[in-house]
Design a protein around this motif. Structure first.
Motif, PDB file in Angstrom:
ATOM      1  N   PHE A 228       0.777  -1.247   0.000  1.00 33.05           N
ATOM      2  CA  PHE A 228       0.000   0.000   0.000  1.00 33.05           C
ATOM      3  C   PHE A 228       0.805   1.291   0.000  1.00 33.05           C
ATOM      4  CE2 PHE A 228      -2.481  -3.201   2.482  1.00 33.05           C
ATOM      5  CZ  PHE A 228      -3.429  -3.461   1.514  1.00 33.05           C
ATOM      6  N   GLN A 229       2.123   1.206   0.141  1.00 33.51           N
ATOM      7  CA  GLN A 229       2.919   2.433   0.254  1.00 33.51           C
ATOM      8  C   GLN A 229       3.986   2.549  -0.829  1.00 33.51           C
ATOM      9  OE1 GLN A 229       4.312   2.249   4.331  1.00 33.51           O
ATOM     10  NE2 GLN A 229       2.443   3.197   5.106  1.00 33.51           N
ATOM     11  N   GLY A 230       3.707   2.025  -1.979  1.00 35.20           N
ATOM     12  CA  GLY A 230       4.643   2.174  -3.089  1.00 35.20           C
ATOM     13  C   GLY A 230       5.738   1.138  -3.144  1.00 35.20           C
ATOM     14  N   GLY A 231       5.743   0.207  -2.190  1.00 34.10           N
ATOM     15  CA  GLY A 231       6.718  -0.876  -2.216  1.00 34.10           C
ATOM     16  C   GLY A 231       8.139  -0.420  -1.962  1.00 34.10           C
ATOM     17  N   THR A 232       9.093  -1.139  -2.539  1.00 34.10           N
ATOM     18  CA  THR A 232      10.512  -0.835  -2.378  1.00 34.10           C
ATOM     19  C   THR A 232      11.197  -1.034  -3.727  1.00 34.10           C
ATOM     20  OG1 THR A 232      12.570  -1.561  -1.309  1.00 34.10           O
ATOM     21  CG2 THR A 232      10.858  -3.219  -1.593  1.00 34.10           C
ATOM     22  N   PRO A 233      12.206  -0.243  -4.037  1.00 39.37           N
ATOM     23  CA  PRO A 233      12.904  -0.418  -5.316  1.00 39.37           C
ATOM     24  C   PRO A 233      13.734  -1.700  -5.377  1.00 39.37           C
ATOM     25  CG  PRO A 233      14.024   1.219  -3.979  1.00 39.37           C
ATOM     26  CD  PRO A 233      12.742   0.907  -3.283  1.00 39.37           C
ATOM     27  N   PHE A 234      13.924  -2.340  -4.227  1.00 36.16           N
ATOM     28  CA  PHE A 234      14.794  -3.515  -4.184  1.00 36.16           C
ATOM     29  C   PHE A 234      14.110  -4.791  -4.673  1.00 36.16           C
ATOM     30  CE2 PHE A 234      16.085  -0.693  -0.602  1.00 36.16           C
ATOM     31  CZ  PHE A 234      17.215  -0.184  -1.222  1.00 36.16           C
ATOM     32  N   TYR A 235      12.798  -4.874  -4.522  1.00 37.86           N
ATOM     33  CA  TYR A 235      12.068  -6.054  -4.992  1.00 37.86           C
ATOM     34  C   TYR A 235      10.576  -5.761  -4.986  1.00 37.86           C
ATOM     35  CZ  TYR A 235      11.322  -6.954   0.020  1.00 37.86           C
ATOM     36  OH  TYR A 235      10.979  -6.839   1.342  1.00 37.86           O
ATOM     37  N   SER A 236       9.832  -6.560  -5.736  1.00 34.73           N
ATOM     38  CA  SER A 236       8.382  -6.410  -5.804  1.00 34.73           C
ATOM     39  C   SER A 236       7.710  -7.320  -4.783  1.00 34.73           C
ATOM     40  CB  SER A 236       7.875  -6.783  -7.203  1.00 34.73           C
ATOM     41  OG  SER A 236       8.095  -8.171  -7.452  1.00 34.73           O
ATOM     42  N   PHE A 237       6.436  -7.054  -4.548  1.00 38.19           N
ATOM     43  CA  PHE A 237       5.701  -7.933  -3.638  1.00 38.19           C
ATOM     44  C   PHE A 237       5.647  -9.345  -4.205  1.00 38.19           C
ATOM     45  CE2 PHE A 237       1.804 -10.126  -2.365  1.00 38.19           C
ATOM     46  CZ  PHE A 237       1.979 -10.144  -0.990  1.00 38.19           C
ATOM     47  N   TRP A 238       5.455  -9.474  -5.522  1.00 44.85           N
ATOM     48  CA  TRP A 238       5.366 -10.805  -6.109  1.00 44.85           C
ATOM     49  C   TRP A 238       6.673 -11.577  -5.945  1.00 44.85           C
ATOM     50  CZ3 TRP A 238       2.669 -14.738  -7.004  1.00 44.85           C
ATOM     51  CH2 TRP A 238       3.110 -15.756  -7.860  1.00 44.85           C
ATOM     52  N   GLU A 239       7.796 -10.900  -6.131  1.00 47.17           N
ATOM     53  CA  GLU A 239       9.091 -11.561  -5.905  1.00 47.17           C
ATOM     54  C   GLU A 239       9.201 -12.035  -4.465  1.00 47.17           C
ATOM     55  OE1 GLU A 239      13.875 -10.526  -5.744  1.00 47.17           O
ATOM     56  OE2 GLU A 239      12.541  -9.220  -6.892  1.00 47.17           O
TER      57      GLU A 239
END
Length: 442
Positions: A228-239
């Motif tokens: 909900f907060q834009g995630g992280t540039p290091f990996y995706s939620f699916w990863e």
């Protein structure tokens, strides 16, 4: 007494910091290094036998839980499964992944920090199957946490990770009410994604990639921030889900109890046994999260624990001192007491020498305490439930951690640098001397 002009005055210390004025860093370091060398030298078959005993106790808990998890929702299954998960992580995986049995265990192919639980999903399932990816935990905990203890770079710094809760404009009792919920989900909600972040971050740094603008590496990553907060540039939620969280969720909670579908059908109970097992596994998950929160999160939090501004050299004087000042021991003693604490009740000793066995920490605890008393260093040992209260006070903003006096932090770091330089010069002198002697003999 007046201070002569142009002469700096002694830094004013709080009452709780007065001990540092007369503290002898070199003598303290010498005592701790000598004890650590002695402990490592004396590890052997007794340490392996102790590990095997803890594995047996852990497996008994797991077997009891597995045999009873299909018999309706029941406390025996929940406690057995919960304790198995807790002990497999905190004692067996924890100390093996640190290298505590690298030198003394005869089976080098498994009980080694570079072999245990890592490499593929099958090894992870056999050795240590939990929400966290073992490789990620090795980076986050064994490296980042242990060698950046209570610095801003420490990924397990409670005061920093709970800053949002601390600063919320809410009545404190409302924050207190949120703590049990946080404690019951923290492993998968916070710890799994944050350990994976540290693994990915380490790989970014190794590859020479720059951290994107606006990204603060020390900020915690949670399931909420991924969704909900834009995630992280290091990996995706699916990863994250497909590699870290998903395998454990699907295999542990749904595939693992699947044989009960067949057994239940054979016994004429349909899918009742399977449904009961799934319920018990999820309830055990809540309990083991709470158990882990009580024994783990409380290790380095409280208004009597110190924080530090700058990093220090591993196994320097500052390093040894910080492990004592930013860690707390719980009550120690019998194997049963230590088992239920996950051997995390020897946190000071473990942080001094991360790559020793559980039995070594039991041996060393009274000796470390005596050395600290000899040198006037505060050594905190309290009941774990008192530490829960102090940790919750930090989480909710009721109290804050201590900052180590800046002048002395700098002074000790400078002393570490001098000692390190002297060691290097000494080695160069020995090498040069050996070279000269060789030339003379020729």
């Amino acid at each position: 007494m007046c201070v002569p002009p142009n002469q700096p005055s002694e830094p004013k210390l709080a009452k709780c910091d007065q001990w540092v004025k007369d503290f002898d860093l070199d003598a303290f370091t010498s005592d701790m290094k000598s004890l650590g060398d002695e402990l490592e030298k004396n590890q052997g078959p007794a340490d392996v036998a102790h590990l095997n005993k803890m594995i047996l106790w852990s497996n008994i808990c797991g077997i009891v839980g597995m045999l009873t998890m299909g018999l309706g929702v029941n406390l025996v299954a929940i406690v057995g499964l919960s304790t198995f998960t807790f002990s497999r992580w905190t004692m067996i995986a924890h100390h093996t992944c640190h290298g505590g049995y690298d030198k003394c265990h005869p089976n080098k192919k498994r009980w080694n920090r570079f072999k245990f639980a890592i490499g593929n999903l099958w090894t992870r399932m056999c050795d240590w199957f939990d929400w966290m990816m073992p490789e990620a935990w090795n980076v986050e905990h064994n490296n980042r946490h242990h060698y950046c203890l209570s610095e801003i770079e420490d990924p397990d710094l409670v005061e920093n990770n709970l800053m949002e809760m601390r600063e919320m404009n809410l009545p404190r009792f409302v924050k207190w009410m949120a703590v049990p919920f946080v404690a019951s989900i923290w492993k998968w909600y916070y710890y799994a994604p944050n350990t994976y972040k540290e693994l990915k971050l380490a790989r970014w740094r190794k590859a020479g990639k720059k951290i994107p603008e606006g990204v603060v590496p020390s900020d915690a990553v949670t399931v909420r921030s991924l969704l909900f907060q834009g995630g992280t540039p290091f990996y995706s939620f699916w990863e994250f889900f497909s590699i870290v969280m998903g395998p454990y969720l699907i295999i542990h909670f749904f595939l693992f109890p699947a044989p009960l579908l067949v057994i239940g059908e054979y016994l004429g109970r349909g899918n009742d046994m399977y449904v009961s097992a799934v319920k018990n596994l999820f309830l055990a998950e809540i309990l083991t999260n709470i158990h882990g929160f009580v024994a783990i999160v409380t290790n380095h939090a409280g208004d009597d624990m110190y924080r530090f501004r700058d990093g220090c050299r591993p196994y320097s004087g500052s390093f040894y001192l910080r492990q004592v000042l930013a860690s707390v021991d719980f009550w120690t003693g019998s194997d049963i007491n230590d088992f239920m604490h996950g051997y995390l009740n020897y946190q000071i000793e473990h942080h001094m020498w991360p790559s020793l066995s559980m039995l070594s920490y039991k041996r060393s605890q009274p000796l470390v305490k005596a050395i600290c008393k000899k040198h006037g260093v505060p050594y905190v040992q309290e009941n774990v439930f008192l530490r829960v209260k102090k940790t919750v006070d930090i989480m909710t903003g009721a109290t804050s951690m201590r900052w180590f006096p800046a002048e002395y932090e700098k002074k000790f770091l400078e002393r570490d640098a001098i000692v390190e330089a002297a060691k290097k010069n000494s080695k160069k002198t020995v090498l040069l001397s050996d070279k000269c002697m060789g030339a003379v003999q020729e």
